[in-house]
Write a protein that holds these residues in place. Structure first.
Motif, PDB file in Angstrom:
ATOM      1  N   PRO A 101       0.851  -1.189   0.000  1.00  8.40           N
ATOM      2  CA  PRO A 101       0.000   0.000   0.000  1.00  8.40           C
ATOM      3  C   PRO A 101       0.891   1.245   0.000  1.00  8.40           C
ATOM      4  O   PRO A 101       2.071   1.171   0.355  1.00  8.40           O
ATOM      5  N   ALA A 102       0.350   2.380  -0.412  1.00  4.78           N
ATOM      6  CA  ALA A 102       1.128   3.630  -0.404  1.00  4.78           C
ATOM      7  C   ALA A 102       0.152   4.797  -0.477  1.00  4.78           C
ATOM      8  O   ALA A 102      -1.025   4.617  -0.766  1.00  4.78           O
ATOM      9  N   THR A 103       0.679   5.981  -0.197  1.00  4.87           N
ATOM     10  CA  THR A 103      -0.127   7.197  -0.279  1.00  4.87           C
ATOM     11  C   THR A 103       0.562   8.187  -1.199  1.00  4.87           C
ATOM     12  O   THR A 103       1.761   8.444  -1.046  1.00  4.87           O
ATOM     13  N   PHE A 104      -0.195   8.720  -2.152  1.00  2.00           N
ATOM     14  CA  PHE A 104       0.319   9.743  -3.066  1.00  2.00           C
ATOM     15  C   PHE A 104      -0.333  11.080  -2.727  1.00  2.00           C
ATOM     16  O   PHE A 104      -1.564  11.172  -2.657  1.00  2.00           O
ATOM     17  N   PHE A 105       0.485  12.101  -2.515  1.00  2.00           N
ATOM     18  CA  PHE A 105      -0.021  13.459  -2.330  1.00  2.00           C
ATOM     19  C   PHE A 105       0.197  14.202  -3.653  1.00  2.00           C
ATOM     20  O   PHE A 105       1.339  14.287  -4.141  1.00  2.00           O
ATOM     21  N   ILE A 106      -0.910  14.717  -4.223  1.00  5.73           N
ATOM     22  CA  ILE A 106      -0.830  15.251  -5.589  1.00  5.73           C
ATOM     23  C   ILE A 106      -1.510  16.625  -5.667  1.00  5.73           C
ATOM     24  O   ILE A 106      -2.697  16.749  -5.329  1.00  5.73           O
ATOM     25  N   PRO A 107      -0.789  17.665  -6.134  1.00 10.01           N
ATOM     26  CA  PRO A 107      -1.445  18.959  -6.344  1.00 10.01           C
ATOM     27  C   PRO A 107      -2.552  18.846  -7.405  1.00 10.01           C
ATOM     28  O   PRO A 107      -2.406  18.093  -8.387  1.00 10.01           O
ATOM     29  N   GLY A 108      -3.635  19.620  -7.214  1.00 15.21           N
ATOM     30  CA  GLY A 108      -4.756  19.561  -8.160  1.00 15.21           C
ATOM     31  C   GLY A 108      -4.318  19.825  -9.593  1.00 15.21           C
ATOM     32  O   GLY A 108      -4.780  19.164 -10.532  1.00 15.21           O
ATOM     33  N   LYS A 109      -3.422  20.779  -9.773  1.00 14.39           N
ATOM     34  CA  LYS A 109      -3.003  21.127 -11.130  1.00 14.39           C
ATOM     35  C   LYS A 109      -2.305  19.963 -11.835  1.00 14.39           C
ATOM     36  O   LYS A 109      -2.398  19.807 -13.045  1.00 14.39           O
ATOM     37  N   ILE A 110      -1.596  19.153 -11.070  1.00 15.27           N
ATOM     38  CA  ILE A 110      -0.919  17.983 -11.662  1.00 15.27           C
ATOM     39  C   ILE A 110      -1.952  16.933 -12.083  1.00 15.27           C
ATOM     40  O   ILE A 110      -1.781  16.249 -13.097  1.00 15.27           O
ATOM     41  N   ILE A 111      -3.040  16.836 -11.320  1.00 12.18           N
ATOM     42  CA  ILE A 111      -4.110  15.906 -11.723  1.00 12.18           C
ATOM     43  C   ILE A 111      -4.683  16.339 -13.073  1.00 12.18           C
ATOM     44  O   ILE A 111      -4.986  15.510 -13.941  1.00 12.18           O
ATOM     45  N   GLU A 112      -4.798  17.667 -13.273  1.00 12.40           N
ATOM     46  CA  GLU A 112      -5.314  18.170 -14.553  1.00 12.40           C
ATOM     47  C   GLU A 112      -4.302  17.989 -15.676  1.00 12.40           C
ATOM     48  O   GLU A 112      -4.665  17.662 -16.805  1.00 12.40           O
ATOM     49  N   GLU A 113      -3.024  18.187 -15.376  1.00 13.52           N
ATOM     50  CA  GLU A 113      -2.002  18.164 -16.432  1.00 13.52           C
ATOM     51  C   GLU A 113      -1.582  16.754 -16.847  1.00 13.52           C
ATOM     52  O   GLU A 113      -1.165  16.555 -17.976  1.00 13.52           O
ATOM     53  N   TYR A 114      -1.651  15.825 -15.921  1.00 15.96           N
ATOM     54  CA  TYR A 114      -1.172  14.465 -16.208  1.00 15.96           C
ATOM     55  C   TYR A 114      -2.261  13.433 -15.886  1.00 15.96           C
ATOM     56  O   TYR A 114      -2.072  12.578 -15.011  1.00 15.96           O
ATOM     57  N   PRO A 115      -3.407  13.518 -16.584  1.00 15.58           N
ATOM     58  CA  PRO A 115      -4.531  12.632 -16.229  1.00 15.58           C
ATOM     59  C   PRO A 115      -4.207  11.141 -16.377  1.00 15.58           C
ATOM     60  O   PRO A 115      -4.662  10.325 -15.577  1.00 15.58           O
ATOM     61  N   ASP A 116      -3.424  10.796 -17.396  1.00 16.28           N
ATOM     62  CA  ASP A 116      -3.127   9.365 -17.601  1.00 16.28           C
ATOM     63  C   ASP A 116      -2.244   8.826 -16.484  1.00 16.28           C
ATOM     64  O   ASP A 116      -2.431   7.694 -16.015  1.00 16.28           O
ATOM     65  N   ALA A 117      -1.296   9.644 -16.043  1.00 10.31           N
ATOM     66  CA  ALA A 117      -0.392   9.194 -14.975  1.00 10.31           C
ATOM     67  C   ALA A 117      -1.171   9.023 -13.657  1.00 10.31           C
ATOM     68  O   ALA A 117      -1.023   7.992 -12.987  1.00 10.31           O
ATOM     69  N   VAL A 118      -1.991   9.996 -13.317  1.00 10.93           N
ATOM     70  CA  VAL A 118      -2.691   9.874 -12.029  1.00 10.93           C
ATOM     71  C   VAL A 118      -3.745   8.767 -12.078  1.00 10.93           C
ATOM     72  O   VAL A 118      -4.042   8.148 -11.047  1.00 10.93           O
ATOM     73  N   LYS A 119      -4.247   8.485 -13.272  1.00  9.23           N
ATOM     74  CA  LYS A 119      -5.217   7.382 -13.384  1.00  9.23           C
ATOM     75  C   LYS A 119      -4.558   6.042 -13.035  1.00  9.23           C
ATOM     76  O   LYS A 119      -5.181   5.178 -12.430  1.00  9.23           O
TER      77      LYS A 119
END
Ligand code: ZN
Length: 288
Positions: A70-88
């Motif tokens: 298991p792990a936890t990722f902390f991600i800025p909102g803008k990165i979720i918008e810019e890299y949708p495939d990676a965060v998916k």
């Protein structure tokens, strides 16, 4: 900030000696923007940030897959918008995603309204991705806004993982006794940034990275001592653009195997925070 209660004497599930959390701040180029203060970063530094989404993340995820971690990722909102495939890729694995600012906003002095607006935007993005709002927060560049703890409590967060004042999980004084936000402290000595951040950018030039066996020795010593004390947490903090380089992942895998063989409960921050909150509630119930 004074701890209202601390976790000394906490007993981890299954007789484990320590709770270990593998956390990844997935910041891409925003990490370097924050470090050098919102100035335009050079193309070389920008590309170092992009190593996270382009290469490092996959290596981190492959390690988690191989070892069923298991792990936890902390991600800025803008990165979720810019890299949708990676965060998916992260969300599809069911790995936890926490709030980490919108633009990795590390400037002290954000107003409560500005921080609330960042939270609303980023929480909506995380909810769309994962099907639920984030349970946890980590301040970008380790900065906790003055208003943040009250906002986290107001918005129903379970935990924060930014502060540095002890090795126990605890409830910060600001929270008061109701709906406590558990603090899971981190520490620069167990943060890959301290050993692997590298930049030629002016005013923030760092041109040294440490050998992997040297870093392994430091992290192993942290683990051995904390585990021997029996009631501690170890929140390891990584960045895919730094730890995701080839040799470093091999080193991390060795460390994970060592910790598992020596009594580590490796869990997500959300699992540990929930366990800690339940522990406090039971303890208080027993005292009444
Ligand atoms: Zn960050």
């Amino acid at each position: 900030m004074i701890a209202l209660k601390n976790g000394d004497g906490i007993q981890w599930p299954g007789g484990k000696r320590i709770a270990v959390m593998l956390t990844f701040d997935f910041d891409a180029e925003l990490l370097r923007h924050s470090v050098i203060g919102k100035k335009t970063i050079g193309f070389s530094d920008f590309s170092r940030g992009q190593y996270g989404p382009h290469e490092g993340l996959d290596r981190c995820l492959a390690l988690l897959d191989r070892q069923h971690l298991p792990a936890t990722f902390f991600i800025p909102g803008k990165i979720i918008e810019e890299y949708p495939d990676a965060v998916k890729k992260i969300a599809d694995r069911g790995l936890e995603i926490g709030y980490h600012g919108y633009e990795h906003d590390s400037t002290l002095g954000l107003s409560a309204d500005e921080e609330r607006s960042n939270m609303e935007k980023s929480e909506a993005l995380i909810e769309k991705l994962c099907g639920h709002k984030p349970a946890g927060h980590r301040g970008p560049l380790d900065v906790l806004q003055e208003c943040s703890m009250a906002l986290l409590q107001e918005r129903g967060y379970l935990y924060d993982s930014t502060l540095k004042d002890c090795d126990w999980p605890y409830i910060p004084q600001e929270c008061g006794p109701r709906t406590p936000v558990i603090e899971l402290p981190t520490e620069p000595g167990i943060d890959d940034f301290s050993y692997y951040y590298f930049s030629y950018a002016d005013e923030a030039t760092i041109t040294c990275t440490y050998p992997n066996d040297y870093v392994y020795g430091i992290w192993k010593d942290y683990f051995d001592e904390l585990a021997s004390e029996g009631d501690k947490v170890m929140v390891l903090k990584f960045h895919p653009q730094l730890i995701g380089r080839s040799g470093r992942i091999r080193m991390l895998e060795q460390l994970v195997l060592y910790m598992e063989q020596n009594g580590a409960w490796i869990a997500s921050c959300q699992e540990v925070a929930q366990y800690v909150r339940d522990f406090y509630e039971q303890k208080e119930g027993a005292c009444q």
